[in-house]
Design a protein around this motif. Structure first.
Motif, PDB file in Angstrom:
ATOM      1  N   LEU A  84       3.009  -5.922 -10.925  1.00 53.61           N
ATOM      2  CA  LEU A  84       3.440  -4.529 -10.789  1.00 53.61           C
ATOM      3  C   LEU A  84       2.250  -3.570 -10.818  1.00 53.61           C
ATOM      4  CD1 LEU A  84       6.684  -4.395 -12.972  1.00 53.61           C
ATOM      5  CD2 LEU A  84       6.516  -4.222 -10.484  1.00 53.61           C
ATOM      6  N   ALA A  85       1.246  -3.886 -11.640  1.00 52.49           N
ATOM      7  CA  ALA A  85       0.068  -3.015 -11.703  1.00 52.49           C
ATOM      8  C   ALA A  85      -0.617  -2.935 -10.340  1.00 52.49           C
ATOM      9  CB  ALA A  85      -0.903  -3.524 -12.766  1.00 52.49           C
ATOM     10  N   SER A 137       1.793  -1.157  -7.842  1.00 50.08           N
ATOM     11  CA  SER A 137       2.026   0.261  -8.142  1.00 50.08           C
ATOM     12  C   SER A 137       0.998   1.170  -7.465  1.00 50.08           C
ATOM     13  CB  SER A 137       2.020   0.506  -9.652  1.00 50.08           C
ATOM     14  OG  SER A 137       0.720   0.352 -10.178  1.00 50.08           O
ATOM     15  N   ARG A 138      -0.096   0.591  -7.018  1.00 54.52           N
ATOM     16  CA  ARG A 138      -1.101   1.384  -6.305  1.00 54.52           C
ATOM     17  C   ARG A 138      -0.595   1.832  -4.938  1.00 54.52           C
ATOM     18  NH1 ARG A 138      -6.590  -1.732  -6.482  1.00 54.52           N
ATOM     19  NH2 ARG A 138      -7.448   0.354  -6.365  1.00 54.52           N
ATOM     20  N   HIS A 145       3.140   1.381  -4.096  1.00 55.38           N
ATOM     21  CA  HIS A 145       4.592   1.529  -4.075  1.00 55.38           C
ATOM     22  C   HIS A 145       5.072   2.281  -5.308  1.00 55.38           C
ATOM     23  CE1 HIS A 145       4.856  -1.326  -0.772  1.00 55.38           C
ATOM     24  NE2 HIS A 145       4.052  -2.117  -1.446  1.00 55.38           N
ATOM     25  N   GLU A 146       5.839   3.317  -5.084  1.00 50.84           N
ATOM     26  CA  GLU A 146       6.367   4.129  -6.171  1.00 50.84           C
ATOM     27  C   GLU A 146       7.344   3.329  -7.031  1.00 50.84           C
ATOM     28  OE1 GLU A 146       6.966   7.039  -8.815  1.00 50.84           O
ATOM     29  OE2 GLU A 146       5.435   7.022  -7.272  1.00 50.84           O
ATOM     30  N   TRP A 147       8.161   2.463  -6.419  1.00 52.24           N
ATOM     31  CA  TRP A 147       9.119   1.668  -7.186  1.00 52.24           C
ATOM     32  C   TRP A 147       8.405   0.797  -8.211  1.00 52.24           C
ATOM     33  CZ3 TRP A 147       8.549  -3.517  -7.231  1.00 52.24           C
ATOM     34  CH2 TRP A 147       7.857  -4.102  -6.171  1.00 52.24           C
ATOM     35  N   ALA A 148       7.240   0.250  -7.868  1.00 54.41           N
ATOM     36  CA  ALA A 148       6.483  -0.578  -8.812  1.00 54.41           C
ATOM     37  C   ALA A 148       5.881   0.290  -9.913  1.00 54.41           C
ATOM     38  CB  ALA A 148       5.391  -1.354  -8.077  1.00 54.41           C
ATOM     39  N   HIS A 149       5.432   1.466  -9.544  1.00 55.88           N
ATOM     40  CA  HIS A 149       4.851   2.381 -10.537  1.00 55.88           C
ATOM     41  C   HIS A 149       5.890   2.781 -11.586  1.00 55.88           C
ATOM     42  CE1 HIS A 149       2.081   5.301 -12.128  1.00 55.88           C
ATOM     43  NE2 HIS A 149       3.036   6.206 -12.082  1.00 55.88           N
ATOM     44  N   ARG A 150       7.135   3.009 -11.154  1.00 57.44           N
ATOM     45  CA  ARG A 150       8.208   3.400 -12.088  1.00 57.44           C
ATOM     46  C   ARG A 150       8.540   2.276 -13.066  1.00 57.44           C
ATOM     47  NH1 ARG A 150      10.583   5.223  -7.339  1.00 57.44           N
ATOM     48  NH2 ARG A 150      12.060   3.492  -7.419  1.00 57.44           N
ATOM     49  N   ARG A 151       8.362   1.044 -12.662  1.00 57.26           N
ATOM     50  CA  ARG A 151       8.725  -0.097 -13.512  1.00 57.26           C
ATOM     51  C   ARG A 151       7.559  -0.603 -14.377  1.00 57.26           C
ATOM     52  NH1 ARG A 151      11.717   0.229  -9.200  1.00 57.26           N
ATOM     53  NH2 ARG A 151      13.878  -0.429  -9.198  1.00 57.26           N
ATOM     54  N   LEU A 152       6.375  -0.126 -14.111  1.00 58.61           N
ATOM     55  CA  LEU A 152       5.178  -0.639 -14.784  1.00 58.61           C
ATOM     56  C   LEU A 152       5.193  -0.399 -16.288  1.00 58.61           C
ATOM     57  CD1 LEU A 152       2.474  -2.031 -14.309  1.00 58.61           C
ATOM     58  CD2 LEU A 152       1.469   0.210 -13.900  1.00 58.61           C
TER      59      LEU A 152
END
Length: 164
Positions: A38-39, A42-43, A45-52
């Motif tokens: 996810l880290a 997240s760079r 994708h916003e969805w990954a950033h929200r779950r990080l």
């Protein structure tokens, strides 16, 4: 070059995320793999950033809880020992025993590199266990503070009127 780097990081992120999910069910540090994947993702994708952050907090809570009970610590050490034993067995690659019912090609599939990944998984798991022990063992206030932080993060995630 920038595009190649982006594709490589995204690919690595997906590999780590999938490996982390698999490690939830297999021996290995699943939440760590999910967090690492996810880290990277997240760079881009916003969805990954929200779950990080929620995954990071839950991984820390799991680490804290893993060293609070002596039985869980013993189990963790036994898992590490089992991973090391299996890794060494795979690396040595002895012939299939006479009792082995399947074709010999099915004995210890993956060979040397499977053994290496088992040893790497054992090293990561042992490192996390040591980290967790040093940071959380005998410190219930650290676990309590982490629980409060998780509850606050969950509450913020549920609040649709957050004004950030």
């Amino acid at each position: 070059m920038r595009r190649l780097k982006r594709v490589a990081l995204e690919t690595l992120g997906w590999v780590l995320l999938i490996a982390g999910v698999a490690a939830i069910f297999l021996p290995g540090p699943g939440l760590l793999g999910i967090f690492a994947g996810l880290a990277l993702l997240s760079r881009q994708h916003e969805w990954a950033h929200r779950r990080l952050e929620p995954v990071r907090l839950r991984a820390l809570r799991e680490a804290a809880e893993s060293v609070q009970a002596p039985l869980r610590m013993i189990w963790s050490v036994l898992v590490v020992a089992g991973l090391v034993g299996c890794g060494v067995l795979w690396i040595l690659d002895p012939p299939a025993p006479s009792w082995w019912p399947a074709p010999e090609s099915w004995w210890l599939p993956g060979g040397f590199w499977a053994g290496i990944t088992l040893l790497v998984s054992a090293a990561i798991t042992l490192g996390l266990l040591i980290y967790s022990y040093r940071r959380f063992h005998g410190k219930p206030e650290a676990l309590a503070a982490l629980t409060v932080t998780i509850e606050q993060a969950d509450e913020e995630a549920r609040d649709p009127h957050d004004s950030d």
